[in-house]
Design an enzyme around this catalytic site. Structure first.
Site, PDB file in Angstrom:
ATOM      1  N   TRP A 102      -6.385  -3.966  -2.498  1.00  0.00           N
ATOM      2  CA  TRP A 102      -5.900  -2.571  -2.432  1.00  0.00           C
ATOM      3  C   TRP A 102      -4.298  -2.655  -2.803  1.00  0.00           C
ATOM      4  O   TRP A 102      -3.737  -1.831  -3.094  1.00  0.00           O
ATOM      5  CB  TRP A 102      -6.036  -1.750  -1.270  1.00  0.00           C
ATOM      6  CG  TRP A 102      -5.091  -2.134   0.011  1.00  0.00           C
ATOM      7  CD1 TRP A 102      -5.088  -3.518   0.593  1.00  0.00           C
ATOM      8  CD2 TRP A 102      -3.890  -1.377   0.769  1.00  0.00           C
ATOM      9  NE1 TRP A 102      -4.127  -3.412   1.492  1.00  0.00           N
ATOM     10  CE2 TRP A 102      -3.275  -2.035   1.608  1.00  0.00           C
ATOM     11  CE3 TRP A 102      -3.663  -0.187   0.607  1.00  0.00           C
ATOM     12  CZ2 TRP A 102      -2.485  -1.700   2.538  1.00  0.00           C
ATOM     13  CZ3 TRP A 102      -2.531   0.342   1.315  1.00  0.00           C
ATOM     14  CH2 TRP A 102      -2.121  -0.588   2.557  1.00  0.00           C
ATOM     15  N   ASP A 103      -3.842  -3.841  -2.788  1.00  0.00           N
ATOM     16  CA  ASP A 103      -2.391  -4.265  -2.896  1.00  0.00           C
ATOM     17  C   ASP A 103      -1.824  -3.773  -4.218  1.00  0.00           C
ATOM     18  O   ASP A 103      -0.759  -3.297  -4.564  1.00  0.00           O
ATOM     19  CB  ASP A 103      -2.145  -5.730  -2.790  1.00  0.00           C
ATOM     20  CG  ASP A 103      -2.410  -6.433  -1.506  1.00  0.00           C
ATOM     21  OD1 ASP A 103      -3.357  -5.832  -0.930  1.00  0.00           O
ATOM     22  OD2 ASP A 103      -2.046  -7.416  -1.029  1.00  0.00           O
ATOM     23  N   GLU A 132      -3.829  -4.148  10.394  1.00  0.00           N
ATOM     24  CA  GLU A 132      -5.213  -4.954  10.771  1.00  0.00           C
ATOM     25  C   GLU A 132      -5.041  -5.639  12.071  1.00  0.00           C
ATOM     26  O   GLU A 132      -5.874  -6.202  12.501  1.00  0.00           O
ATOM     27  CB  GLU A 132      -5.033  -6.220   9.730  1.00  0.00           C
ATOM     28  CG  GLU A 132      -5.712  -5.413   8.346  1.00  0.00           C
ATOM     29  CD  GLU A 132      -5.725  -6.510   7.343  1.00  0.00           C
ATOM     30  OE1 GLU A 132      -5.301  -7.649   7.509  1.00  0.00           O
ATOM     31  OE2 GLU A 132      -6.263  -6.158   6.266  1.00  0.00           O
ATOM     32  N   LYS A 139       0.988  -4.431  12.861  1.00  0.00           N
ATOM     33  CA  LYS A 139       1.245  -5.804  11.691  1.00  0.00           C
ATOM     34  C   LYS A 139       2.181  -5.025  10.503  1.00  0.00           C
ATOM     35  O   LYS A 139       2.876  -5.795  10.053  1.00  0.00           O
ATOM     36  CB  LYS A 139      -0.066  -6.139  11.220  1.00  0.00           C
ATOM     37  CG  LYS A 139      -0.160  -7.081  10.369  1.00  0.00           C
ATOM     38  CD  LYS A 139      -1.296  -7.606   9.820  1.00  0.00           C
ATOM     39  CE  LYS A 139      -1.303  -8.611   8.873  1.00  0.00           C
ATOM     40  NZ  LYS A 139      -2.686  -8.914   8.106  1.00  0.00           N
ATOM     41  N   GLN A 140       1.945  -3.948  10.085  1.00  0.00           N
ATOM     42  CA  GLN A 140       2.497  -3.210   8.879  1.00  0.00           C
ATOM     43  C   GLN A 140       2.361  -1.820   9.101  1.00  0.00           C
ATOM     44  O   GLN A 140       1.645  -1.384   9.645  1.00  0.00           O
ATOM     45  CB  GLN A 140       1.780  -3.946   7.465  1.00  0.00           C
ATOM     46  CG  GLN A 140       0.142  -3.472   7.367  1.00  0.00           C
ATOM     47  CD  GLN A 140      -0.634  -4.288   6.525  1.00  0.00           C
ATOM     48  OE1 GLN A 140      -1.166  -5.075   7.000  1.00  0.00           O
ATOM     49  NE2 GLN A 140      -0.443  -4.001   4.981  1.00  0.00           N
TER      50      GLN A 140
HETATM   51  C1  BGC Z   1      -2.645  -7.291   4.644  1.00  0.00           C
HETATM   52  C2  BGC Z   1      -3.639  -6.381   3.872  1.00  0.00           C
HETATM   53  C3  BGC Z   1      -3.470  -7.150   2.493  1.00  0.00           C
HETATM   54  C4  BGC Z   1      -3.854  -8.560   2.430  1.00  0.00           C
HETATM   55  C5  BGC Z   1      -3.750  -9.170   0.979  1.00  0.00           C
HETATM   56  C6  BGC Z   1      -2.989  -8.848   4.705  1.00  0.00           C
HETATM   57  O1  BGC Z   1      -2.287  -9.689   5.347  1.00  0.00           O
HETATM   58  O2  BGC Z   1      -3.101  -6.899   5.984  1.00  0.00           O
HETATM   59  O3  BGC Z   1      -3.304  -5.011   3.857  1.00  0.00           O
HETATM   60  O4  BGC Z   1      -4.346  -6.432   1.664  1.00  0.00           O
HETATM   61  O5  BGC Z   1      -3.107  -9.317   3.504  1.00  0.00           O
HETATM   62  O6  BGC Z   1      -2.066  -9.012   0.821  1.00  0.00           O
END
Ligand code: BGC
Length: 767
Positions: A357-358, A488, A601-602
């Site tokens: 999804w990035d 996550e 985490k984000q």
């Molecule tokens: C992130 C995801 C991301 C993936 C690839 C993961 O660490 O939590 O949001 O899509 O990395 O960048």
């Protein structure tokens, strides 16, 4: 965080060789040109620790899924980016000793990424155990002008001896991946050999059948003149090249030019790969290194003219943003709608080079603003072409009637990720795909995209959300259970605010787009209704009901959106309370402890606020920022950029600056202690956003560009170009002046700090 590389506005410089840092530097100094990429592995032998990495766009290996407990719905394979045959290698031997920086003493070592010209330079003096000293000066680039060509100039000077220098330029197909599950080799050698002055190789990825064709030629000069060379062809299975012996006296420079053509079966018939690669390399070698280099630099000049961001007053920030822009331009050129951008681009094996999804959430804005619309459009069409596979993916999980669940990770439209909490639960990715369509249209004004491609995707996404929600009698609302949000560090949660928000918004946007196409493109509308078997009345009325009754968890009436049900049951600790020894927590804590903790985490709720900022007052944004930022560990590269933008939005510019450094220098300063695995390419789009949307305050409101800039104290000025609806605009922001100048195209009205300004070729200065 380490300040290891020397700060320079256009270059990344490593002075002195540190073997412990080598793998990290191999990532940092990676090169790419959209078609292929190369970690900064040494050309000469290196027997120390190194992650070999040569990658070719679009080629993957479906590695058999390996999990402890099989769950229905798992994909059969996890796509991996195969480390492709090595084309850069040049062994160097003096007498009986081989050049190897693991065993030789090294001095005057400088490794430099020249971002302006897109090349990797390296120089050093090596001392062999016999006391012989040799100076090496090497330059390498992957041509941006001819994207199947790579070239190396490798100069060797014996410093304190006369004698024979042996140089062995080779192609090596016997390569392995570090991340193979079953110690398998991913490539089979199909053809390999030497024909006159050309070495060649054809390899096939075992399971997927993708092929690569390589050809290599060389020339040698001593002190600028063609060298007398004794040549023996080298032919071993999958490994071939030339063994050259050149007599040199002390201080004579022996220069080897190595040219390679790297072709892929995505663009060539497999049985023509060898023939075509020999033709390509012959042509390149005839042009010679300097001409190839000049043509390559000309493309970089164009790239920089389009996408550079100038920061005056802060060299570290300047280097950071250029590093990010450089990597984005190296990774994706937008020429081929079959390609996308993996989180590590061409810089490492992790994430398998696949699409996440990035792309939609973090990269589309960069390409929309720095390239003509076709580039971002190609990224959207990539997903359109995967729609049928996304419908099949949803069917596998029990959905029906044309509902689509796009994969979390994919190479060809099929899901190839196999952690249940991500594969099955991180469904917010569907929202990013809808949002990218919206973003593309609001940016370009190209609403026709809906009739051609976008609407079909939106209908399938809306159908998914319709089936994924369920009615809760207790709440009297629609709920979405068992999901993983962007954060996550939480799995299987109920009512992730961000996911619920994305779902409701997608339904609303789909209805809006349906009505638009119905009115403006009736013929296309009929085609789409037929193709998708759409029942307008019943489907849209159920969507409307969900929009109206969607449940959104709230902390309290003050307007803090709760990340998910039950979040406040957690022990409320702040990141500031963590000891530095525990950070990053994902390298020090057990997984269950992370899941039970409050730490984020984000950006999650804040990611949603970023997307739908217009719906919230500054006070609401501030309250949510103040609540979530102290709980966020930013252990995803995708996090600090969003926090930086929102910090700017609420006027906390110095906080935004700290977060900006964290995003833009994430890899250069290795904040998360993992750069050896590869760079965080996709978050680099976020870095760009934190400059232009964050400090530049750029938004698009009803088709108009608006700016509310804010510079941190340290910066005297920032300046960047923006492509917008057929124009190129230059935006220059200094302490209290903002100018938006038309560089190309018709005049345009923009808004700066709330005032309308007519943008012409004159400087529009606003104080
Ligand atoms: C992130 C995801 C991301 C993936 C690839 C993961 O660490 O939590 O949001 O899509 O990395 O960048």
């Amino acid at each position: 965080m380490k300040a290891y590389y020397k700060v320079d506005e256009w270059r990344v410089i490593e002075e002195g060789f540190d073997p412990l840092h080598h793998e990290a530097s191999e990532s940092i100094f990676s090169l790419g040109n959209g078609h292929m990429g190369q970690r900064a592995n040494f050309e000469e032998k290196y027997s120390g620790k190194s992650l070999q990495g040569t990658y070719i766009a679009g080629i993957y290996h479906p590695d058999k899924t390996r999990v402890g407990w099989w769950k229905n719905g798992y994909p059969e394979y996890f796509a991996k980016v195969p480390n492709a045959p090595n084309w850069t290698g040049i062994r160097i031997i003096a007498g009986k000793e081989e050049l190897d920086l693991h065993t030789c003493k090294t001095s005057e070592f400088i490794r430099e990424l020249d971002m302006q010209h897109g090349c990797l330079n390296r120089s050093f003096v090596a001392t062999f155990s016999s006391g012989k000293k040799m100076r090496v000066v090497a330059r390498r680039f992957l041509s941006m002008a001819e994207d199947d060509i790579g070239a190396v100039r490798y100069a060797v000077t014996p410093v304190n001896f006369d004698g024979t220098i042996e140089m062995i330029p080779f192609l090596d197909g016997n390569v392995i991946n570090r991340d193979t599950n079953y110690d398998e080799q991913f490539w089979d050698i199909i053809e390999s050999g030497v024909k006159e002055d050309t070495a060649y190789l054809r390899s096939r990825v075992r399971k997927s059948g993708f092929e690569a064709g390589y050809a290599m030629q060389y020339t040698v000069e001593v002190n600028g003149k063609p060298a007398k060379t004794v040549v023996e062809p080298l032919q071993q299975p999958g490994y071939n090249g030339f063994h050259l012996k050149i007599k040199a006296r002390a201080n004579e420079e022996v220069v080897l030019y190595k040219y390679a053509a790297i072709l892929s079966s995505l663009d060539h018939k497999p049985d023509l790969l060898v023939k075509n690669s020999i033709e390509r390399v012959t042509k390149a070698a005839r042009k010679k290194f300097d001409k190839l280099y000049d043509n390559h630099v000309a493309i970089w000049e164009k790239n920089w003219a389009q996408s550079d961001i100038i920061i005056k007053g802060d060299a570290a920030a300047q280097q950071g943003i250029r590093f990010n822009i450089f990597q984005l331009n190296q990774t994706y050129t937008g020429k081929d709608e079959r390609l996308n951008i993996g989180p590590k681009g061409f810089t490492g094996e992790k994430y398998g080079g696949s699409t996440y999804w990035d792309t939609e959430a973090f990269l589309i804005p960069f390409y929309l603003s720095t390239e003509p619309p076709e580039v971002a459009r190609n990224l959207l069409i990539y997903r359109f072409k995967h729609l049928q596979k996304a419908i099949e993916n949803a069917e596998k999980l029990g959905f029906n009637a044309g509902a689509a669940l796009y994969p979390m990770v994919t190479m060809n439209g099929e899901e190839c990720h196999n952690e249940w909490e991500i594969t099955f639960e991180e469904i917010h990715r569907n929202g990013a795909i809808a949002f990218a369509i919206y973003n593309y249209i609001r940016y370009t004004g190209d609403k026709d995209y809906l009739a051609e491609y976008g609407l079909e995707v939106l209908i399938a996404l809306a159908r998914f959300w319709r089936q994924r929600v369920n009615w809760s009698d207790v709440k009297g609302k629609y709920v979405i259970l068992g999901v993983t949000g962007p954060n996550e560090y939480e799995n299987n949660v109920n009512n992730n605010w961000y996911t619920n928000k994305m779902a409701a918004w997608t339904l609303r946007y789909t209805i809006e787009c349906l009505d638009y196409v119905m009115d403006e493109h009736p013929l296309q509308y009929q085609r789409i209704v037929k193709k998708t078997h759409l029942y307008y009345d019943s489907e849209t009325s159920s969507w409307k009901d969900i929009i109206k009754h969607m449940y959104f968890p709230m902390l309290d009436e003050r307007g803090i959106f709760l990340q998910q049900d039950g979040y406040m049951d957690k022990e409320q600790r702040m990141v500031a309370e963590l000891s530095p020894k525990e950070r990053p927590i994902n390298q020090h804590w057990s997984w269950d402890r992370i899941l039970r903790s409050v730490f984020i985490k984000q950006a999650d709720v804040l990611q949603g606020i970023f997307c739908f900022e217009d719906e919230y007052t500054t006070d609401t944004i501030r309250r949510n920022f103040d609540f979530y930022e102290p709980r966020t560990v930013h252990e995803s590269s995708l996090s600090p950029c969003i926090h930086s933008i929102l910090a700017n939005r609420i006027g906390e510019v110095e906080k935004a600056y700290d977060l900006y450094l964290r995003t833009s220098r994430l890899d250069l300063d290795d904040y998360n202690n993992e750069v050896a695995e590869g760079l965080h390419i996709t978050s680099m789009g976020g870095t760009w956003m934190s400059m232009v949307i964050g400090f530049g305050g750029m938004r698009i409101k009803e088709g108009m560009l608006t700016f509310t800039p804010n510079l941190p104290h340290k910066w005297k000025l920032i300046s960047f170009n923006i492509q917008f609806r057929g124009r190129i605009l230059n935006v220059t922001i200094s302490e209290n002046k903002t100018s938006v100048k038309l560089v190309k195209g018709e005049k345009l009205q923009v808004e700066i700090n709330g005032k309308l300004v007519n943008c012409t070729h004159e400087n529009n200065l606003l104080t």
